[in-house]
Design a protein around this motif. Structure first.
Motif, PDB file in Angstrom:
ATOM      1  N   GLY A   1       0.835  -1.207   0.000  1.00 32.61           N
ATOM      2  CA  GLY A   1       0.000   0.000   0.000  1.00 32.61           C
ATOM      3  C   GLY A   1       0.864   1.248   0.000  1.00 32.61           C
ATOM      4  O   GLY A   1       0.673   2.183   0.774  1.00 32.61           O
TER       5      GLY A   1
ATOM      6  N   PHE B   1       5.470   5.812  -0.111  1.00 34.64           N
ATOM      7  CA  PHE B   1       5.789   5.971   1.320  1.00 34.64           C
ATOM      8  C   PHE B   1       5.435   4.731   2.116  1.00 34.64           C
ATOM      9  O   PHE B   1       4.250   4.347   2.110  1.00 34.64           O
ATOM     10  CB  PHE B   1       5.050   7.188   1.867  1.00 34.64           C
TER      11      PHE B   1
ATOM     12  N   ASP C   1       0.871  -1.609  -4.793  1.00 35.18           N
ATOM     13  CA  ASP C   1      -0.363  -0.871  -4.517  1.00 35.18           C
ATOM     14  C   ASP C   1      -1.486  -1.408  -5.399  1.00 35.18           C
ATOM     15  O   ASP C   1      -1.245  -1.889  -6.507  1.00 35.18           O
ATOM     16  CB  ASP C   1      -0.200   0.639  -4.727  1.00 35.18           C
TER      17      ASP C   1
ATOM     18  N   ARG D   1      -1.261   5.071  -9.329  1.00 40.67           N
ATOM     19  CA  ARG D   1      -0.149   5.394  -8.418  1.00 40.67           C
ATOM     20  C   ARG D   1       1.128   4.715  -8.905  1.00 40.67           C
ATOM     21  O   ARG D   1       2.230   5.247  -8.792  1.00 40.67           O
ATOM     22  CB  ARG D   1      -0.479   4.940  -6.996  1.00 40.67           C
TER      23      ARG D   1
ATOM     24  N   ARG E   1       2.834   2.055   5.799  1.00 42.98           N
ATOM     25  CA  ARG E   1       2.344   3.224   6.535  1.00 42.98           C
ATOM     26  C   ARG E   1       0.933   3.568   6.069  1.00 42.98           C
ATOM     27  O   ARG E   1       0.680   3.609   4.853  1.00 42.98           O
ATOM     28  CB  ARG E   1       3.272   4.431   6.278  1.00 42.98           C
TER      29      ARG E   1
HETATM   30  N1  SAM Z   1       1.568   4.286   2.349  1.00 41.16           N
HETATM   31  C1  SAM Z   1       1.207   5.536   1.687  1.00 41.16           C
HETATM   32  C2  SAM Z   1       1.443   6.709   2.621  1.00 41.16           C
HETATM   33  O1  SAM Z   1       1.726   6.498   3.803  1.00 41.16           O
HETATM   34  O2  SAM Z   1       1.321   7.860   2.157  1.00 41.16           O
HETATM   35  C3  SAM Z   1      -0.227   5.514   1.159  1.00 41.16           C
HETATM   36  C4  SAM Z   1      -1.299   5.472   2.199  1.00 41.16           C
HETATM   37  S1  SAM Z   1      -2.910   5.481   1.501  1.00 41.16           S
HETATM   38  C5  SAM Z   1      -3.885   6.091   2.809  1.00 41.16           C
HETATM   39  C6  SAM Z   1      -3.318   3.729   1.457  1.00 41.16           C
HETATM   40  C7  SAM Z   1      -2.810   3.027   0.213  1.00 41.16           C
HETATM   41  O3  SAM Z   1      -2.948   1.620   0.386  1.00 41.16           O
HETATM   42  C8  SAM Z   1      -3.558   3.396  -1.054  1.00 41.16           C
HETATM   43  O4  SAM Z   1      -2.647   3.766  -2.071  1.00 41.16           O
HETATM   44  C9  SAM Z   1      -4.333   2.128  -1.411  1.00 41.16           C
HETATM   45  O5  SAM Z   1      -4.499   1.969  -2.811  1.00 41.16           O
HETATM   46  C10 SAM Z   1      -3.442   1.049  -0.809  1.00 41.16           C
HETATM   47  N2  SAM Z   1      -4.148  -0.174  -0.405  1.00 41.16           N
HETATM   48  C11 SAM Z   1      -5.211  -0.278   0.437  1.00 41.16           C
HETATM   49  N3  SAM Z   1      -5.580  -1.568   0.585  1.00 41.16           N
HETATM   50  C12 SAM Z   1      -4.722  -2.294  -0.167  1.00 41.16           C
HETATM   51  C13 SAM Z   1      -4.591  -3.698  -0.431  1.00 41.16           C
HETATM   52  N4  SAM Z   1      -5.435  -4.585   0.101  1.00 41.16           N
HETATM   53  N5  SAM Z   1      -3.597  -4.099  -1.256  1.00 41.16           N
HETATM   54  C14 SAM Z   1      -2.754  -3.197  -1.827  1.00 41.16           C
HETATM   55  N6  SAM Z   1      -2.837  -1.861  -1.620  1.00 41.16           N
HETATM   56  C15 SAM Z   1      -3.810  -1.416  -0.810  1.00 41.16           C
END
Ligand code: SAM
Length: 242
Positions: A78, A83, A101, A106, A148
């Motif tokens: 994710g 990040f 992701d 993204r 994160r």
């Molecule tokens: N880690 C980054 C940060 O701290 O800025 C992004 C945080 S964002 C709130 C959550 C991210 O997790 C999104 O880009 C979303 O697409 C990804 N995500 C959520 N559930 C996921 C899953 N089951 N598998 C892969 N990616 C996922």
């Protein structure tokens, strides 16, 4: 203090010495993030100083949990706009990094940053964690999983622990409410083969942010039924009473 000094001095507080080339790479990354963010939603944090502190330095606090200067394999689940995985790759070029992701757009941004910064030993994968976690080429293939702001620990453990080798670590960057999450997530962590090793302080230099890191050690292989199919971990988090 100008932006570069903020970055260099902040990194130094976290025991990281950045070269001129690395500083240049961070500045290019910031510029691309700001430029692409006008066309697509990548981050709510866009102001120069805040990108440096709340994204770059915040992600560099992983160095408080584990010495990142060793050669290690890292997967970021994710990752969003990179990040913490892309920041880790720039700050610790010895790492071999996989960014994952579920949102394709993204990944397009991340590929562009990787190409412009001429980074090697880094790959981007468009997948949900629950699907990739079943893939034998990735399952239990990493020394570290870093993540994160993706989900609470009960859910995050199921997304991430399947990727970690036994004796490796999940490094989960969290805020102040980590204790509550640990209480709620402790059963899931155990079921998935993890064990809390340490709660690490992660004060972000030049901010008031006192973040925490859950450092979770993989002590046993994860049973093959985990992760459950896409969507299940959030619908019914492991070990959490309804
Ligand atoms: N880690 C980054 C940060 O701290 O800025 C992004 C945080 S964002 C709130 C959550 C991210 O997790 C999104 O880009 C979303 O697409 C990804 N995500 C959520 N559930 C996921 C899953 N089951 N598998 C892969 N990616 C996922």
């Amino acid at each position: 203090m100008d932006q570069r000094e903020l970055l260099v001095n902040g990194a130094r507080e976290l025991d990281i010495e950045l070269s001129e080339r690395q500083v240049e790479q961070f500045m290019m990354y910031k510029a691309l993030l700001q430029e692409w963010n006008e066309k697509m939603n990548l981050t709510a944090i866009t102001e120069d100083i805040e990108v440096i502190t709340k994204h770059f330095l915040d992600c560099m606090t992983v160095n408080n949990a584990l010495d990142m200067n060793e050669k290690r394999t890292v997967i970021d689940i994710g990752t969003g706009a990179g990040f913490p995985g892309l920041v880790m790759k720039i700050a610790f070029p010895n790492l071999k990094v996989t960014l994952v992701d579920a949102l394709k757009k993204r990944l397009v941004f991340l590929e562009e940053v990787i190409s412009k910064l001429e980074l090697t030993d880094i790959e981007c994968i468009h997948s949900r964690a629950e699907d990739l976690g079943k893939n034998k080429s990735y399952r239990e293939g990493f020394d570290i999983c870093a993540s994160r702001a993706v989900a609470n620990l009960a859910v995050l453990s199921e997304y991430t622990l399947p990727f970690v080798k036994v004796d490796g670590y999940l490094i989960a960057l969290k805020g102040q409410k980590l204790d509550e999450e640990l209480e709620q997530g402790k059963k899931a962590i155990k079921i998935l083969g993890g064990q809390l090793d340490e709660v690490v302080d992660a004060k972000v230099p030049f901010t008031e942010l006192n973040h925490k890191i859950a450092k979770i050690k993989k002590v046993k292989p994860t049973a093959s039924k985990y992760p459950r199919k896409a969507g299940e971990p959030t619908k019914a988090p492991l070990g959490v009473e309804k």
